[in-house]
Design an enzyme around this catalytic site. Structure first.
Site, PDB file in Angstrom:
ATOM      1  CE  LYS A 107      -4.451   0.831   0.123  1.00  0.00           C
ATOM      2  NZ  LYS A 107      -5.443  -0.076  -0.496  1.00  0.00           N
ATOM      3  CE1 TYR A 223     -25.987   3.406 -11.328  1.00  0.00           C
ATOM      4  CE2 TYR A 223     -23.791   2.958 -12.218  1.00  0.00           C
ATOM      5  CZ  TYR A 223     -25.159   3.081 -12.394  1.00  0.00           C
ATOM      6  OH  TYR A 223     -25.722   2.864 -13.637  1.00  0.00           O
TER       7      TYR A 223
END
Ligand code: NAD
Length: 414
Positions: A107, A223
């Protein structure tokens, strides 16, 4: 130093300790797993639009590469810290392992408020960060991707800078690229689509006919989750964004809601529903609750009001450690984030494979392979949960640690 980031690191380390103890790992093996292999800290000097130089600090944590090259996003955020990137890289190691990906965990991040930068400054910062980490990354070493406040355009700048610096083409070094730079079809929808796949597997394994869904968060993940579930005839009764939510017990069409959201930036301007708060959305009497916005939204304050029968963790860590056992006691089944929201990293893996073999896969092929991969991870976690008499989250961690153990020879310490 940010307190939340320290807590996040402690939580990630505690999870490894707890799971490791269940697997009878010895203290040295656990200590070795908790430590990242390497954390790189870089300084990036950017000439701002006003002609002055500004210095930014960035990190890249490479946690563990027993299963393959380090893999993980890069975030641009004012609260990025060394502790945060370490914690997130640990979770990436476990996520990749639980999902049978030949990757380890990494990361990266830069301490910056990207909204305060012009496009030109953002490009210089992205290129500067890529150049600074170039000696430590590569298509078989460490493969970054987008994360909070970074996107496909930023990946194309970073890749370009990387390739200029090393003097060769290497599109597989970054994933989440635009299609024209070697990005994959299906990447945008992948996390939401993956969540629906996991939800359907969970419902099937419980032999239930759950249909009503409430979705918190209406960004990329929320969504596409709502859209794909709607297409599969689930009834989306509530949707929210940061400004509030809407509820209609007869169902909402996510595409119609998106149209309004694009016009006014608020789902609450959609007129075919009753306005509700984000808190109320979480407490609705639905079959399936989908937190797809922020961490810790289900916590000790509201856990007793949760009425859903299953929760699909699409955001990372939307349920606090204290709330988890309360939900379990209430009989609520939780699909863990480490599998439920892994669709994005799985399609990143497909992007990497396509780049390495110079192939372009169709969207159908990608969706089919995504389904196979997630089904396998879910079934394994389900089986492990029965074997170890534990919840799916701990089961997914157990599966991941077992894979790391099997592949570390002869012990983690080597
Ligand atoms: P996004 O920025 O596209 O969307 C976030 C949505 O959450 C927006 O609609 C925003 O209005 C809403 N939101 C913000 N604060 C809220 C609040 N207090 N209450 C309700 N809604 C709120 O982000 P995304 O990419 O959709 O990511 C959502 C979550 O999923 C994050 O936790 C992220 O870490 C996680 N996740 C994303 C991916 C991915 O591929 N995008 C992969 C794994 C995990």
């Amino acid at each position: 130093m940010n307190k939340n980031n320290n807590e996040m690191l402690k939580t990630a380390q505690d999870l490894i300790k707890k799971t490791g103890q269940k697997l009878n790992l010895n203290q040295e093996e656990i200590n070795s797993l908790i430590q990242p292999d390497r954390v790189i800290e870089v300084k990036i000097s950017v000439e701002m639009d006003n002609g002055k130089l500004k210095t930014f600090i960035g990190f890249r944590s490479q946690h563990n590469n027993v299963l393959g090259p380090y893999k993980g996003g890069i975030r641009f955020h004012p609260e990025v810290s060394r502790e945060e990137v370490i914690a997130l890289s640990i979770l990436m190691t476990l996520k990749c392992a639980a999902n049978h990906l030949p990757f380890g965990g990494g990361k990266g991040g830069v301490i910056v408020s990207p909204k305060e930068l012009s496009e030109k400054e953002l490009e210089k910062l992205s290129r500067g960060y890529a150049k600074a980490i170039t000696p430590f990354i590569g298509e078989d070493i460490d493969i970054p991707a987008p994360d909070v406040n970074t996107d496909s355009k930023i990946m194309s700048w970073m890749l370009d800078e990387y390739e200029k610096t090393v003097g060769k083409k290497s599109p597989a070094t970054f994933t989440g690229k635009p299609i024209e730079f070697g990005g994959s079809l299906g990447r945008n929808e992948a996390t939401g689509r993956g969540g629906v796949i996991v939800m359907e597997n969970l419902i099937k394994s419980l032999s239930k006919d759950y249909k009503t869904i409430a979705v918190q968060g209406f960004g990329n993940v929320g969504y596409y989750f709502a859209k794909i579930a709607f297409e599969k005839k689930y009834k989306i009764v509530a949707i929210s964004d940061s400004k509030g939510g809407i509820y209609n017990e007869n169902g909402l069409n996510p595409n119609e809601v998106l149209k309004i959201k694009k016009e006014t930036d608020k789902v609450t301007d959609f007129k075919k529903g009753k306005i509700i708060s984000n808190e109320k959305l979480l407490e609705l009497p639905v079959d399936i609750l989908v937190p797809a916005a922020l961490e810790n939204v289900i916590n000790i304050e509201n856990v007793n009001k949760i009425q859903a029968k299953v929760i699909i963790e699409m955001a990372n860590s939307p349920i606090t450690e204290e709330a988890y056992p309360v939900l379990e006691k209430k009989g609520i089944v939780i699909a863990p984030d480490i599998i439920a929201n892994a669709g994005g990293v799985i399609v990143s893996y497909f992007e990497w494979l396509q780049n390495k073999s110079n192939e372009k896969w169709s969207e159908d092929k990608i969706n089919q392979k995504l389904e196979e991969q997630l089904q396998k991870a879910f079934k394994e976690a389900f089986k492990t949960s029965l074997e170890f008499q534990t919840n799916l989250k701990e089961a997914a961690f157990i599966s991941a640690l077992l894979k790391l153990k099997e592949n570390s020879s002869p012990s983690f310490l080597l």
